[in-house]
Design an enzyme around this catalytic site. Structure first.
Site, PDB file in Angstrom:
ATOM      1  N   ARG A  50      54.225  94.592  56.874  1.00  0.00           N
ATOM      2  CA  ARG A  50      54.511  93.173  57.101  1.00  0.00           C
ATOM      3  C   ARG A  50      53.639  92.289  56.216  1.00  0.00           C
ATOM      4  O   ARG A  50      54.105  91.268  55.692  1.00  0.00           O
ATOM      5  CB  ARG A  50      54.309  92.815  58.583  1.00  0.00           C
ATOM      6  CG  ARG A  50      54.714  91.372  58.895  1.00  0.00           C
ATOM      7  CD  ARG A  50      54.708  91.057  60.371  1.00  0.00           C
ATOM      8  NE  ARG A  50      53.384  91.159  60.956  1.00  0.00           N
ATOM      9  CZ  ARG A  50      53.127  91.071  62.255  1.00  0.00           C
ATOM     10  NH1 ARG A  50      54.135  90.890  63.115  1.00  0.00           N
ATOM     11  NH2 ARG A  50      51.905  91.172  62.718  1.00  0.00           N
ATOM     12  N   LYS A 149      53.720  85.799  58.041  1.00  0.00           N
ATOM     13  CA  LYS A 149      52.511  85.573  58.848  1.00  0.00           C
ATOM     14  C   LYS A 149      51.479  84.936  57.927  1.00  0.00           C
ATOM     15  O   LYS A 149      50.611  85.602  57.351  1.00  0.00           O
ATOM     16  CB  LYS A 149      52.029  86.890  59.453  1.00  0.00           C
ATOM     17  CG  LYS A 149      51.144  86.698  60.670  1.00  0.00           C
ATOM     18  CD  LYS A 149      51.079  87.931  61.529  1.00  0.00           C
ATOM     19  CE  LYS A 149      49.935  87.869  62.521  1.00  0.00           C
ATOM     20  NZ  LYS A 149      50.109  86.878  63.589  1.00  0.00           N
ATOM     21  N   GLU A 182      60.519  81.837  69.833  1.00  0.00           N
ATOM     22  CA  GLU A 182      59.470  82.744  70.304  1.00  0.00           C
ATOM     23  C   GLU A 182      58.447  81.900  71.039  1.00  0.00           C
ATOM     24  O   GLU A 182      58.675  80.726  71.289  1.00  0.00           O
ATOM     25  CB  GLU A 182      58.833  83.478  69.120  1.00  0.00           C
ATOM     26  CG  GLU A 182      58.247  82.555  68.050  1.00  0.00           C
ATOM     27  CD  GLU A 182      57.566  83.300  66.897  1.00  0.00           C
ATOM     28  OE1 GLU A 182      57.263  84.503  67.041  1.00  0.00           O
ATOM     29  OE2 GLU A 182      57.331  82.662  65.859  1.00  0.00           O
TER      30      GLU A 182
HETATM   31  N1  PXG Z   1      54.821  85.396  67.056  1.00  0.00           N
HETATM   32  C1  PXG Z   1      53.790  84.787  66.454  1.00  0.00           C
HETATM   33  C2  PXG Z   1      53.967  83.416  65.937  1.00  0.00           C
HETATM   34  C3  PXG Z   1      52.577  85.468  66.295  1.00  0.00           C
HETATM   35  O1  PXG Z   1      51.548  84.868  65.687  1.00  0.00           O
HETATM   36  C4  PXG Z   1      53.544  87.365  67.441  1.00  0.00           C
HETATM   37  C5  PXG Z   1      54.721  86.651  67.530  1.00  0.00           C
HETATM   38  C6  PXG Z   1      53.491  88.784  67.924  1.00  0.00           C
HETATM   39  O2  PXG Z   1      53.459  89.662  66.805  1.00  0.00           O
HETATM   40  P1  PXG Z   1      52.690  91.051  66.869  1.00  0.00           P
HETATM   41  O3  PXG Z   1      52.871  91.634  65.529  1.00  0.00           O
HETATM   42  O4  PXG Z   1      51.236  90.759  67.164  1.00  0.00           O
HETATM   43  O5  PXG Z   1      53.328  91.840  67.927  1.00  0.00           O
HETATM   44  C7  PXG Z   1      52.441  86.770  66.810  1.00  0.00           C
HETATM   45  C8  PXG Z   1      51.154  87.504  66.666  1.00  0.00           C
HETATM   46  C9  PXG Z   1      45.551  85.357  68.031  1.00  0.00           C
HETATM   47  C10 PXG Z   1      46.555  86.411  67.751  1.00  0.00           C
HETATM   48  O6  PXG Z   1      44.446  85.438  67.470  1.00  0.00           O
HETATM   49  C11 PXG Z   1      47.863  86.079  67.467  1.00  0.00           C
HETATM   50  C12 PXG Z   1      48.780  87.061  67.177  1.00  0.00           C
HETATM   51  C13 PXG Z   1      48.401  88.364  67.175  1.00  0.00           C
HETATM   52  C14 PXG Z   1      47.091  88.691  67.463  1.00  0.00           C
HETATM   53  C15 PXG Z   1      46.144  87.712  67.778  1.00  0.00           C
HETATM   54  O7  PXG Z   1      45.843  84.446  68.818  1.00  0.00           O
HETATM   55  N2  PXG Z   1      50.054  86.662  66.907  1.00  0.00           N
END
Ligand code: PXG
Length: 288
Positions: A50, A149, A182
């Site tokens: 990713r 991301k 989301e």
């Molecule tokens: N949507 C968004 C906008 C994200 O930032 C997810 C979905 C979930 O994706 P993953 O790959 O983690 O299953 C995310 C992920 C934090 C933090 O520091 C944020 C995320 C992941 C880990 C920590 O708040 N966001």
């Protein structure tokens, strides 16, 4: 704490980047949030894939190969003697001048932090999380693809602030057509009459690594799952709802916008998926 910074391990106090770094000046860069569980970097390859796609989308040439990034990620955990951690891997456009132009940045900045993570309180895994819908819309894919991301998280941060103003820890963000994209840092799933639903990336969802794991789990457990446009009504009237993310893992939702979902307690399919998720985090990925 030892930080990986541009090929070297440095002490936290020395882990500094320039005020001219475009990651700071413009949010120009990409990142990953990854978990280490019992010495296993969960789905490391998927995270690095990713990262590569995010970099490609913003025309940023990653300065390290996937194998080099994987080795550096594992080594950062080892250097800090961690077995369970939250890993933040960041690649910025690098140091440039005060103009937007990324071609004046000579080389990207890469750093990896392995640290503790703040989790949702356990009571929400036991009883479910009450969430709200916030007014701030998820950014249009034609402006900045939400599948990237990037270091530009203001859209989600505004959503997070509004969630707090409404007394919630997480919130649904709609896309500009009013469909659910989301949550601010989590993907969303509903369960209705035995089938699982989640919005597609084209509705404004990040292709979450945890989300991908849920798709695989549903297949393995023979639970029908499909990507579908989702409205708030679909969530209000679902039997179950849960959120997924690297930080949240799989967290049940008890309420949306003041309406109880299903029984208002974590549902049986959510619990089955969560149990299988907890098993997989220890075995899917890279041993450090
Ligand atoms: N949507 C968004 C906008 C994200 O930032 C997810 C979905 C979930 O994706 P993953 O790959 O983690 O299953 C995310 C992920 C934090 C933090 O520091 C944020 C995320 C992941 C880990 C920590 O708040 N966001």
């Amino acid at each position: 704490m030892k930080i990986f910074l541009d090929g070297k391990f440095v002490d936290e106090a020395d882990a500094k980047v320039s005020v001219f770094d475009h990651g700071l000046l413009y949010g120009d860069g990409v990142f990953e949030g990854i978990r280490l569980y019992g010495g296993n970097v969960f789905r490391l390859d998927e995270h690095l894939e990713r990262l590569e796609y995010s970099a490609k989308a913003i025309l940023l040439a990653l300065p390290m190969s996937r194998a080099e990034l994987a080795a550096a990620t594992c080594e950062t955990c080892r250097q800090n003697k961690l077995t369970d951690a939250y890993i933040r891997l960041v690649v910025t456009r690098g140091v440039g001048d005060l103009g937007l132009a990324p071609w004046n940045c000579s080389k990207p900045t890469t750093f990896i932090i392995a640290s503790k993570i703040s989790l949702y309180p356990q009571e929400h895994y036991d009883n479910g999380l009450a969430i709200v819908t916030v007014p701030t819309r998820r950014i249009n894919p034609a402006a900045v693809p939400p599948t990237v991301k990037s270091l530009n998280y203001l859209n989600n941060i505004l959503g997070k602030i509004e969630a707090k103003q409404f007394g919630a820890l997480e919130a649904i963000m709609l896309n500009d057509q009013g469909y659910i994209a989301e949550c601010t840092a989590d993907n969303i799933f509903t369960v209705h009459k035995g089938a699982i639903y989640t919005p597609s990336a084209s509705q404004g969802a990040l292709k979450g690594v945890t989300r991908g794991t849920i798709v695989d789990i549903a297949k393995a457990l023979n639970l029908p799952l499909q990507e579908a446009p989702m409205t708030r009504y679909d969530v209000w009237c679902a039997d179950e709802c849960f959120l997924t993310g690297t930080g949240a893992e799989v967290i049940p939702v008890s309420k949306l916008d003041g309406r109880s979902i299903g029984t208002g307690k974590p549902g049986p399919i959510t619990q089955r998926v969560l149990a299988e998720f907890r098993r997989r985090v220890l075995v899917e990925g890279a041993r450090i």
